[in-house]
Design a protein around this motif. Structure first.
Motif, short mmCIF file in Angstrom:
data_model
loop_
_atom_site.label_atom_id
_atom_site.label_comp_id
_atom_site.label_asym_id
_atom_site.label_seq_id
_atom_site.Cartn_x
_atom_site.Cartn_y
_atom_site.Cartn_z
N TRP A 358 0.87 -1.18 0.00
CA TRP A 358 0.00 0.00 0.00
C TRP A 358 0.90 1.22 0.00
CZ3 TRP A 358 -2.83 2.02 4.92
CH2 TRP A 358 -3.67 3.08 4.57
N CYS A 359 0.58 2.18 -0.85
CA CYS A 359 1.47 3.34 -1.03
C CYS A 359 0.66 4.63 -1.07
CB CYS A 359 2.24 3.17 -2.35
SG CYS A 359 3.28 4.57 -2.80
N GLY A 360 1.24 5.66 -0.52
CA GLY A 360 0.67 6.99 -0.63
C GLY A 360 1.80 8.01 -0.63
N ILE A 361 1.73 8.97 -1.53
CA ILE A 361 2.74 10.03 -1.60
C ILE A 361 2.02 11.36 -1.78
CG2 ILE A 361 4.98 10.69 -2.56
CD1 ILE A 361 5.02 8.11 -4.15
N GLN A 362 2.49 12.37 -1.07
CA GLN A 362 1.92 13.72 -1.11
C GLN A 362 0.49 13.76 -0.54
OE1 GLN A 362 2.48 14.41 -5.41
NE2 GLN A 362 4.02 15.96 -4.90
N ARG A 363 0.16 12.82 0.34
CA ARG A 363 -1.21 12.75 0.86
C ARG A 363 -1.32 13.13 2.33
NH1 ARG A 363 -4.87 10.66 -2.65
NH2 ARG A 363 -4.00 9.66 -4.50
N PHE A 364 -0.21 13.31 2.99
CA PHE A 364 -0.29 13.66 4.41
C PHE A 364 0.75 14.72 4.75
CE2 PHE A 364 2.44 10.06 3.72
CZ PHE A 364 3.54 10.26 4.52
N ASP A 365 1.02 15.60 3.79
CA ASP A 365 2.03 16.62 4.03
C ASP A 365 1.56 17.62 5.08
OD1 ASP A 365 3.65 15.49 2.21
OD2 ASP A 365 3.51 17.06 0.69
N PRO A 366 2.35 17.84 6.13
CA PRO A 366 2.01 18.85 7.13
C PRO A 366 2.43 20.23 6.64
CG PRO A 366 4.08 17.84 7.70
CD PRO A 366 3.61 17.16 6.44
N PRO A 367 2.19 21.27 7.41
CA PRO A 367 2.69 22.60 7.03
C PRO A 367 4.21 22.57 6.82
CG PRO A 367 1.15 22.76 8.86
CD PRO A 367 1.40 21.30 8.65
N GLN A 368 4.69 23.47 5.96
CA GLN A 368 6.12 23.49 5.61
C GLN A 368 7.01 23.56 6.84
OE1 GLN A 368 7.66 23.05 2.85
NE2 GLN A 368 6.14 23.26 1.24
N LEU A 369 6.58 24.25 7.88
CA LEU A 369 7.43 24.40 9.06
C LEU A 369 7.69 23.07 9.75
CD1 LEU A 369 6.01 27.69 10.63
CD2 LEU A 369 8.22 27.38 9.49
N LEU A 370 6.82 22.08 9.52
CA LEU A 370 6.99 20.78 10.18
C LEU A 370 7.67 19.76 9.27
CD1 LEU A 370 3.59 20.43 12.08
CD2 LEU A 370 5.78 21.33 12.91
N LYS A 371 8.08 20.18 8.08
CA LYS A 371 8.81 19.28 7.17
C LYS A 371 10.30 19.60 7.25
CE LYS A 371 7.24 18.36 3.06
NZ LYS A 371 6.70 18.50 1.69
N ARG A 372 11.10 18.58 7.45
CA ARG A 372 12.54 18.80 7.52
C ARG A 372 13.15 19.03 6.14
NH1 ARG A 372 14.05 17.95 12.77
NH2 ARG A 372 12.81 16.46 13.99
N GLN A 373 12.54 18.45 5.09
CA GLN A 373 12.95 18.69 3.71
C GLN A 373 11.78 19.36 3.00
OE1 GLN A 373 14.83 15.15 1.89
NE2 GLN A 373 14.63 14.19 3.90
N ARG A 374 11.82 20.65 2.92
CA ARG A 374 10.61 21.41 2.58
C ARG A 374 10.08 21.14 1.18
NH1 ARG A 374 10.77 27.11 5.85
NH2 ARG A 374 11.29 26.20 7.87
N ASN A 375 10.93 20.79 0.25
CA ASN A 375 10.47 20.59 -1.13
C ASN A 375 10.29 19.12 -1.50
OD1 ASN A 375 10.47 23.39 -1.70
ND2 ASN A 375 12.70 23.33 -1.97
N ALA A 376 10.51 18.23 -0.54
CA ALA A 376 10.41 16.80 -0.84
C ALA A 376 8.95 16.35 -0.91
CB ALA A 376 11.16 15.99 0.22
N ALA A 377 8.71 15.32 -1.71
CA ALA A 377 7.41 14.64 -1.73
C ALA A 377 7.53 13.44 -0.81
CB ALA A 377 7.07 14.20 -3.15
#
Length: 544
Positions: A358-377
């Motif tokens: 089972w796979c999901g990408i770009q479906r649970f992205d939090p706000p940019q401030l909570l992503k360590r790699q801001r431009n990653a999928a």
């Protein structure tokens, strides 16, 4: 008096009530938990988060918190573990997730609706381990089709022999995100692996009403209540099935009111257990102790299964962001099983049976401030691996301990075998190959997201340890009262009837002889519809 009693109001219980009511029977549905309004059932943030933290810190839901799904749901949909204990052998955990309320665990169901194929129904004949099912896909196909139409399942015809197409699906497949399309292209090119849109539900809209179709109150139970022939009794904790010792027939059930602790008896000429796998096994075992139930195979409680699971999170290089259309459903995507199918195209391995991813990408992205790699999928892969039915994996009644209602608790003895360990090794190697094909990198969740409040709890959970998560983690427990072609080989006949008590049906996951790799809910609902429609006609003819 009711014509039929259904124990449990979740996915299979709602279908059982609908099938019986449509056949003209008066049905009493008994649910152990309360009846909640939709706003109370789903809650809202930040109140849900505060309740989760309080429940985990107090120890009331320390086991439920091991599963990631707990952290995105209202914790009121999970049981109080002080009132509902169970036991396991020392050092051998089983993560039993329970939801006691009208709708049961359908309120937290992921909504994946994959059919089983004859590759799963006939697996025992192919590889020699355990019995095959006494039915085939053709026996369930009409009920799959009715459910896909009733629930308005989204899906497409993929033409894969190991995954029958959703012929009853009135809705087109939900779109993949740009990153999922990228992965689909890469693994087809490099690994010759299929990736298909998952089959399931669109996100609920306000116009759909208060309940999503994926839960019992928005689907089969809703339709059953609309017939006017179904009575729902909540807060009814069933103790056991009552059986006439002379005829061997079920006469009804004894239940305890959850709040008042008063005992009640409800009688009916047909009893259907849909309480969920382990709970139904507990009821059947207790019915042997105090209700006079006879089970001649000696297999009751044996052969407990769950899907073995390994998972990873990963990041792909920057890709176009998904739009509102791509995020309109909870579908994500699937890499179906391609191993041990007994066909020339299938890969043979050093383990029995197969698995899907089972796979999901770009479906649970939090706000940019909570992503360590801001431009990653950011994405996930989760394996669904078939576990072999083995008698040493079993459910029994604890000899001393009881729950808050004085009923014996379940003792769950289940561990992975060498076969599952080899499957997980293959699963993890495939996940690495899939992510690498798309130019991505597997990383711990804490390396992808900033999680200041829950990181210590998530990092310390059993599910985040290396290797396979413990049994029960996937919430796909199955088996223990398997159907079979003869009473020597199974607890139930091919119509989900107890062999010596044919007016007692067991219509949840406990009826499964083997697990398959697909999510079990749709198949369990189809089994329930088929069994209850057959029993209702037999009852009306005086043959049950």
């Amino acid at each position: 008096m009711a014509d039929a009693i259904v124990v449990g109001s979740g996915a299979s219980g709602g279908v059982a009530a609908l099938a019986l009511a449509e056949a003209g029977l008066k049905v009493l549905v008994l649910e152990a938990g309360p009846e909640l309004s939709a706003p109370r059932a789903f809650g809202s943030e930040p109140a849900n988060t505060l309740k989760r933290l309080a429940a985990v810190n107090s120890g009331r839901q320390s086991l439920a918190a091991q599963h990631p799904g707990y952290w995105k749901a209202n914790p009121d949909l999970y049981v109080n573990e002080w009132d509902n204990p169970y036991s396991t052998p020392e050092g051998q955990p089983f993560l039993w997730t329970r939801g006691r309320q009208v709708g049961g665990k359908s309120l937290t169901w992921g909504g994946i609706t994959l059919r089983l194929s004859d590759a799963e129904f006939q697996a025992g004949e192919r590889d020699g381990h355990g019995p095959s099912w006494p039915i085939r896909h053709a026996d369930l196909a009409p009920y799959y089709e009715r459910l896909e139409a009733l629930l308005q399942i989204h899906g497409q015809c993929d033409g894969l022999p190991q995954l029958p197409d959703p012929t009853g699906a009135p809705k087109p497949a939900l779109p993949l995100t740009p990153a999922e399309q990228h992965l689909q292209h890469c693994i087809h090119r490099d690994l010759d692996l299929p990736l298909i849109p998952s089959r399931g539900f669109a996100l609920r809209r306000a116009a759909d009403g208060p309940w999503p179709r994926s839960c019992s109150q928005g689907g089969a139970l809703k339709a059953a209540l609309a017939t006017g022939r179904v009575q729902l009794q909540s807060e009814a904790v069933v103790s056991h099935v009552q059986v006439d010792p002379r005829s061997g027939r079920a006469t009804g059930v004894e239940w305890i009111h959850a709040r008042t602790r008063q005992h009640h008896n409800s009688a009916a000429p047909l009893v259907v257990l849909c309480a969920s796998t382990i709970e139904s096994l507990r009821l059947l075992l207790h019915s042997q102790q105090v209700g006079g139930l006879q089970e001649v195979s000696g297999l009751l409680g044996q052969g407990l299964m769950d899907h073995v699971s390994a998972s990873c999170f990963f990041a792909l290089p920057e890709l176009p962001a998904p739009g509102a259309t791509e995020l309109s459903g909870a579908g994500s995507c699937f890499i179906p099983n391609t191993v041990n199918l007994g066909t020339p195209e299938s890969e043979a391995t050093d383990f029995r049976r197969g698995y899907g991813l089972w796979c999901g990408i770009q479906r649970f992205d939090p706000p940019q401030l909570l992503k360590r790699q801001r431009n990653a999928a950011v994405g996930f892969l989760i394996g669904h691996g078939e576990v072999l039915s083995r008698p040493e994996n079993h459910v029994s009644l604890h000899s001393e301990r009881t729950d808050a209602w004085g009923l014996p608790i379940a003792h769950i003895d289940c561990r992975w075998s060498a076969n599952e360990e080899r499957m997980v090794d293959h699963m993890q190697a495939r996940m690495q190959a899939v992510v690498s094909s798309a130019g991505g990198r597997i990383a711990p969740l804490a390396d992808l997201f900033v999680m200041p409040l829950i990181e210590p709890m998530v990092q310390g959970s059993l599910a985040m340890a290396a290797g396979a998560a413990p049994p029960g983690y996937y919430i796909h427990e199955l088996g223990g009262a398997p159907m079979a072609a003869s009473e020597e080989r199974g607890v139930l006949n091919p119509w989900n009837q107890l062999w010596r008590t044919p007016n007692l049906l067991v219509c949840d996951g406990s009826a499964w002889p083997s697990a398959g790799w697909q999510s079990p809910t749709l198949t369990t609902m189809a089994l329930s519809w088929r069994a209850c429609a057959h029993a209702a006609e037999a009852l009306k003819r005086g043959e049950l």
